[in-house]
Structures are given as structure tokens and as C-alpha cells.
Scaffold this active site. Structure first.
Site, PDB file in Angstrom:
ATOM      1  N   CYS A 162     -55.715 -49.365 -67.634  1.00  0.00           N
ATOM      2  CA  CYS A 162     -56.805 -48.785 -66.849  1.00  0.00           C
ATOM      3  C   CYS A 162     -57.164 -47.419 -67.430  1.00  0.00           C
ATOM      4  CB  CYS A 162     -56.371 -48.650 -65.386  1.00  0.00           C
ATOM      5  SG  CYS A 162     -57.594 -47.835 -64.335  1.00  0.00           S
TER       6      CYS A 162
ATOM      7  N   CYS B 130     -56.175 -44.585 -64.728  1.00  0.00           N
ATOM      8  CA  CYS B 130     -54.809 -44.220 -64.329  1.00  0.00           C
ATOM      9  C   CYS B 130     -53.718 -44.693 -65.280  1.00  0.00           C
ATOM     10  CB  CYS B 130     -54.523 -44.729 -62.917  1.00  0.00           C
ATOM     11  SG  CYS B 130     -54.287 -46.524 -62.801  1.00  0.00           S
TER      12      CYS B 130
ATOM     13  N   CYS C  76     -58.456 -52.142 -60.193  1.00  0.00           N
ATOM     14  CA  CYS C  76     -57.111 -51.670 -60.507  1.00  0.00           C
ATOM     15  C   CYS C  76     -56.358 -51.514 -59.185  1.00  0.00           C
ATOM     16  CB  CYS C  76     -57.178 -50.338 -61.241  1.00  0.00           C
ATOM     17  SG  CYS C  76     -55.548 -49.593 -61.534  1.00  0.00           S
TER      18      CYS C  76
ATOM     19  N   CYS D  12     -55.311 -47.422 -58.659  1.00  0.00           N
ATOM     20  CA  CYS D  12     -56.290 -46.363 -58.364  1.00  0.00           C
ATOM     21  C   CYS D  12     -57.568 -46.883 -57.716  1.00  0.00           C
ATOM     22  CB  CYS D  12     -56.617 -45.560 -59.617  1.00  0.00           C
ATOM     23  SG  CYS D  12     -57.548 -46.462 -60.880  1.00  0.00           S
TER      24      CYS D  12
ATOM     25  N   CYS E 115     -63.751 -60.875 -66.825  1.00  0.00           N
ATOM     26  CA  CYS E 115     -64.821 -60.247 -67.599  1.00  0.00           C
ATOM     27  C   CYS E 115     -64.793 -58.751 -67.262  1.00  0.00           C
ATOM     28  CB  CYS E 115     -66.133 -60.904 -67.195  1.00  0.00           C
ATOM     29  SG  CYS E 115     -67.519 -60.495 -68.239  1.00  0.00           S
TER      30      CYS E 115
END
Length: 130
Positions: free
Chosen positions: A47, A50, A96, A99, A119
Site C-alpha cells: 500500500c 501505509c 487497504c 489504513c 484491478c
């Protein structure tokens, strides 16, 4: 997993304007413009907000859609799936789990073994080598 929470101002300081638009405002980068669409390097996609491990390069495939696509997350608990009925269509949003950042969408038209296509926006990811 400990959640990461920040104010909008903190996110704006930590992310590029493009990342903020996609990760925090649920935006989408134009097809075929992201840096990871054609990426072939081995590694772990994390991510961009984070650093949580999201997708292993071993599950990446060329979907022809213009966005990096994966057939499964590195760890299922690292992403959350949310019903998204925006833009007059029904989709499943991928976020995510740590976060809450918007990553992209998942569809049921991917390859075996899962049949799924995650995607994901390149701006939502950072590739760390193996």
C-alpha cells in the site's frame, strides 16, 4: 492488525496529489498510464499509504484492461471488500485493511485458480523487490 488513522491534512502531507485523489477520494488513474501496468519485476506490492503487503508479483497477470491486475491478495485479511454502487453500476471496491485507502476494484472475470481480477491503481501501490 492495528488501524492507521490520519486527518485529511496529514494524508495530504504524506501522499502525492495523485495518490491522495485515488487513495483517499476513491479516484481512478486513466487506463494504461500507471507505472505498474506493464511491470514485470518480482516483488511485493505494498500500500502506497501505509506499506501493508497487498499483492505478490507471482499473482500478477496481464488483463489487458490498462491497470495492474492480480488474481489474489498476498494475505486475504490485508484487503477489505466493500459494495460500490457509484457511477450507476454495481462493483466491489478493494481497500487497504490497515489504513482504509481505496486501491481499486475486484471482478469475477480473472484467471484460474481464483477466477478473480483485482484491478488496482498503480498510484495505490509501491513495489518492493524480493
Amino acid at each position: 492488525m492495528e488501524k492507521i488513522e490520519k486527518s485529511d491534512e496529514q494524508w495530504k502531507q504524506d501522499l502525492t496529489p495523485e495518490q491522495y485523489k485515488i487513495l483517499r477520494e476513491h479516484g481512478t488513474e486513466p487506463a494504461f498510464t500507471g507505472i505498474y501496468n506493464d511491470e514485470k519485476a518480482d516483488g511485493m506490492y505494498k500500500c502506497a499509504a501505509c506499506g501493508l503487503e497487498l499483492f505478490d508479483s507471482d499473482t500478477k497477470f496481464d488483463s489487458g484492461t490498462g491497470w495492474p491486475s492480480f488474481w489474489e491478495p498476498a494475505e486475504g485479511s490485508n484487503v477489505t471488500l466493500v459494495e460500490d454502487n457509484s457511477l450507476g453500476m454495481s462493483r466491489t471496491e478493494v481497500n487497504c485493511a490497515r489504513c482504509g485507502s481505496h486501491l481499486g476494484h475486484v471482478f469475477d472475470d480473472g484467471p484460474n485458480p481464483t477466477g478473480q481480477r483485482f484491478c488496482i491503481n498503480s498510484a495505490a501501490l509501491e513495489l518492493a523487490g524480493k
